[in-house]
Design a protein around this motif. Structure first.
Motif, PDB file in Angstrom:
ATOM      1  N   ASN A  75       0.834  -1.207   0.000  1.00 40.46           N
ATOM      2  CA  ASN A  75       0.000   0.000   0.000  1.00 40.46           C
ATOM      3  C   ASN A  75       0.863   1.249   0.000  1.00 40.46           C
ATOM      4  O   ASN A  75       0.545   2.236  -0.657  1.00 40.46           O
ATOM      5  N   ARG A  76       1.939   1.197   0.774  1.00 42.34           N
ATOM      6  CA  ARG A  76       2.802   2.370   0.886  1.00 42.34           C
ATOM      7  C   ARG A  76       4.254   1.950   1.085  1.00 42.34           C
ATOM      8  O   ARG A  76       4.535   0.930   1.687  1.00 42.34           O
ATOM      9  N   TRP A  77       5.133   2.792   0.570  1.00 39.59           N
ATOM     10  CA  TRP A  77       6.549   2.707   0.867  1.00 39.59           C
ATOM     11  C   TRP A  77       6.961   4.004   1.566  1.00 39.59           C
ATOM     12  O   TRP A  77       6.429   5.081   1.282  1.00 39.59           O
ATOM     13  N   PHE A  78       7.938   3.883   2.425  1.00 44.72           N
ATOM     14  CA  PHE A  78       8.582   5.063   3.001  1.00 44.72           C
ATOM     15  C   PHE A  78      10.093   4.868   2.896  1.00 44.72           C
ATOM     16  O   PHE A  78      10.610   3.790   3.178  1.00 44.72           O
ATOM     17  N   ILE A  79      10.781   5.914   2.491  1.00 43.57           N
ATOM     18  CA  ILE A  79      12.239   5.931   2.458  1.00 43.57           C
ATOM     19  C   ILE A  79      12.706   7.116   3.297  1.00 43.57           C
ATOM     20  O   ILE A  79      12.231   8.250   3.112  1.00 43.57           O
ATOM     21  N   PHE A 277      11.303  12.312   4.636  1.00 43.76           N
ATOM     22  CA  PHE A 277      11.036  10.994   4.074  1.00 43.76           C
ATOM     23  C   PHE A 277      10.399  11.145   2.702  1.00 43.76           C
ATOM     24  O   PHE A 277       9.902  12.214   2.327  1.00 43.76           O
ATOM     25  N   ILE A 278      10.448  10.047   1.957  1.00 45.36           N
ATOM     26  CA  ILE A 278       9.752   9.946   0.663  1.00 45.36           C
ATOM     27  C   ILE A 278       8.686   8.878   0.817  1.00 45.36           C
ATOM     28  O   ILE A 278       8.985   7.739   1.190  1.00 45.36           O
ATOM     29  N   ARG A 279       7.449   9.244   0.555  1.00 40.67           N
ATOM     30  CA  ARG A 279       6.334   8.305   0.699  1.00 40.67           C
ATOM     31  C   ARG A 279       5.762   7.992  -0.677  1.00 40.67           C
ATOM     32  O   ARG A 279       5.534   8.904  -1.490  1.00 40.67           O
ATOM     33  N   ILE A 291       5.108  11.441  -2.416  1.00 41.57           N
ATOM     34  CA  ILE A 291       5.083  12.630  -1.560  1.00 41.57           C
ATOM     35  C   ILE A 291       6.444  12.756  -0.891  1.00 41.57           C
ATOM     36  O   ILE A 291       6.879  11.852  -0.172  1.00 41.57           O
ATOM     37  N   VAL A 292       7.110  13.868  -1.129  1.00 42.43           N
ATOM     38  CA  VAL A 292       8.405  14.152  -0.513  1.00 42.43           C
ATOM     39  C   VAL A 292       8.163  15.161   0.601  1.00 42.43           C
ATOM     40  O   VAL A 292       7.715  16.284   0.341  1.00 42.43           O
TER      41      VAL A 292
END
Length: 531
Positions: A75-79, A277-279, A291-292
């Motif tokens: 569903n989502r990634w976060f970096i 973070f980068i979402r 989304i940054v």
């Protein structure tokens, strides 16, 4: 009237403090350690090392490649590409869809930038976060019981601080007065010096703590009154803190745009090391969004750039944060309480102020006992008095031993032990229980002296055991200039040295070989030589 008012405030100051003294002391010890909880997390996982600041070109492709490999259908990634206190490694987070009606599966991994592989060999530990959470949740209590208890304790402390200002009519003169080796007078002087020198910090930390304990737990309708008690809006409140409403998954597969150019576009606007973070919402879907999020100071608002996850087109820049002034103020107080905005120097000031506050509570507890000590040396005092006297020993000295045992357990428990993090905490509380047994079975002066020697031995043992069990010990960290980890060992050694001085100060004068004694009233008491 003034005399009566001051006497009333003195009575309230005394009893509002003593009723919760031991819990206050626990709160201050664990809360003060919490100002370096992230650093302690790193120290307690010696298999990890803090990375230097990473360039986006090095960090984002590594994380993106790993998530493409393991996060298909997420569903989502976060970096998290920016190295921060709470995230000393390049880290990723992914949320997989719920299975069979359960909760979504969330997994966070730290990555080795050189290999792109997840760091999996770090030992399981509660780290500094466990100690930090103890200062407002206690431990072993179900649900929010510990939170409610600590909210009451915080209220008592605020009453104690405000009444203390009234009770001490010579408060600033007392700050410059210290009478050595005068028994209870010495304890009172130490208490006054610690109280006045840290008073602004104590008022700030207590008032801000009250705001998000009493305010959010005990008076939620006041906190949410700004929403007009609109239940539907309150239910949707979390969405107001995000960059924009989440899109729905379309079900149509599309390749995700490379993330590095989008991150570089945000960095060009905000400056280096400013990406929190980068979402990525629904990676691989036609409705994917990237989304940054900009880094924020404490809990304040920050910008976010939203991109189309397929074309890479910038859809807009929005400010995220709290939706009204009341919550903005609450966020300010929370950041002030936690030191969320504090750079290293200010964080050390927080830490030192917390230590002084801890000393204020400890000296107040000892002075309460000394002031009520029977004048007749043959009178052991009431049962309640003797209980408080020995509980002071086990709490004020014993808790320090327990913290040291917690750190020793981190190094000595088998790395593969089941429930290892829980057993670290169990060792801490078992050690604390042992100090209570010792304090209640030894003469009071001997208990004080012996327990401070135990504190010294325990804190000296931690760096020694660290040398024997890991490669990130003081000799190597000083050589490598790794001040984050070296500082932990140096603080441990400093605490051991302070405990040595405390043990000597609590000794009867004849044992120390001089004529001075900080607490001669203790030595004159029958508990000095008997049970």
């Amino acid at each position: 009237m003034n005399g009566m008012f001051r006497q009333s405030m003195t009575w309230l100051h005394t009893w509002s403090g003593i009723v919760v003294t031991w819990l206050l002391y626990f709160m201050f010890v664990t809360g003060t350690i919490g100002y370096f909880d992230d650093e302690l997390d790193l120290w307690m996982t010696p298999e990890r090392t803090a990375s230097p600041p990473l360039a986006l070109a090095d960090a984002v492709p590594v994380a993106e490649s790993y998530l493409h490999e393991v996060g298909d259908g997420a569903n989502r990634w976060f970096i998290y590409p920016t190295i921060q206190r709470s995230s000393p490694q390049l880290s990723t987070f992914r949320e997989m869809p719920a299975v069979d009606g359960g909760d979504p599966v969330r997994k966070r991994k730290e990555l080795d930038v050189k290999t792109g592989e997840p760091i999996t060999d770090a030992r399981k530990t509660g780290g500094g976060q466990v100690l930090y959470r103890m200062h407002y949740l206690l431990h072993y209590f179900p649900g929010r019981i510990g939170f409610y208890i600590m909210a009451i304790v915080t209220m008592f402390m605020f009453v104690g601080l405000t009444t203390g200002v009234v009770a001490h009519k010579k408060i600033f003169k007392d700050f410059f007065t210290f009478r050595w080796a005068k028994g209870r007078r010495s304890w009172l002087d130490l208490h006054n010096i610690a109280s006045v020198s840290s008073l602004p910090f104590q008022l700030m930390i207590t008032y801000s703590g009250l705001l998000f304990t009493l305010g959010l737990l005990w008076m939620p309708f006041v906190a949410l009154g700004g929403y007009g008690f609109d239940i539907q809006r309150i239910v949707k409140l979390p969405a107001e803190f995000t960059a924009e409403d989440s899109v729905e998954r379309s079900g149509e597969s599309r390749a995700l745009v490379p993330l590095l150019p989008l991150a570089e576009q945000a960095e060009a606007a905000w400056g280096p090391q400013q990406i929190a973070f980068i979402r990525v919402d629904y990676p691989g879907d036609a409705n994917a969004r990237v989304i940054v999020q900009q880094r924020s100071t404490g809990r304040f608002s920050s910008d976010a750039m939203t991109f189309d996850g397929v074309s890479g087109a910038l859809l807009g820049t929005t400010a995220t944060g709290v939706p009204n002034a009341a919550l903005e103020f609450a966020g300010l107080m929370f950041a002030l309480h936690e030191g969320g905005f504090a750079e290293p120097l200010l964080r050390w000031i927080y830490f030192i102020s917390g230590l002084i506050g801890t000393a204020m509570i400890a000296t107040g507890a000892v002075y309460w006992v000394e002031k009520r000590r029977p004048k007749d040396p043959s009178d052991p005092g009431s049962r309640g008095y003797r209980f408080v006297e020995r509980a002071n020993v086990a709490t004020l000295a014993g808790l320090l031993t327990a913290v040291a045992v917690y750190l020793l357990a981190n190094r000595l428990l088998p790395v593969g032990l089941a429930d290892r993090a829980a057993w670290e905490v169990h060792c801490m509380f078992l050690a604390w229980l042992a100090t209570f047994v010792h304090a209640f079975t030894r003469p009071v002066v001997r208990a004080w002296v012996e327990q401070f020697w135990i504190v010294a031995a325990a804190f000296f043992a931690v760096p020694v055991v660290n040398v024997l069990t890991t490669d990130v010990h003081l000799l190597n960290t000083l050589r490598d200039g790794n001040w984050t980890l070296a500082s932990v060992d140096l603080v441990l050694l400093s605490t051991g040295i302070a405990a040595v001085f405390a043990a000597r100060a609590m000794m009867p004068a004849k044992e120390r070989g001089d004529s001075d004694a900080v607490a001669p009233a203790l030595a004159a008491h029958p508990g000095a030589s008997g049970g």
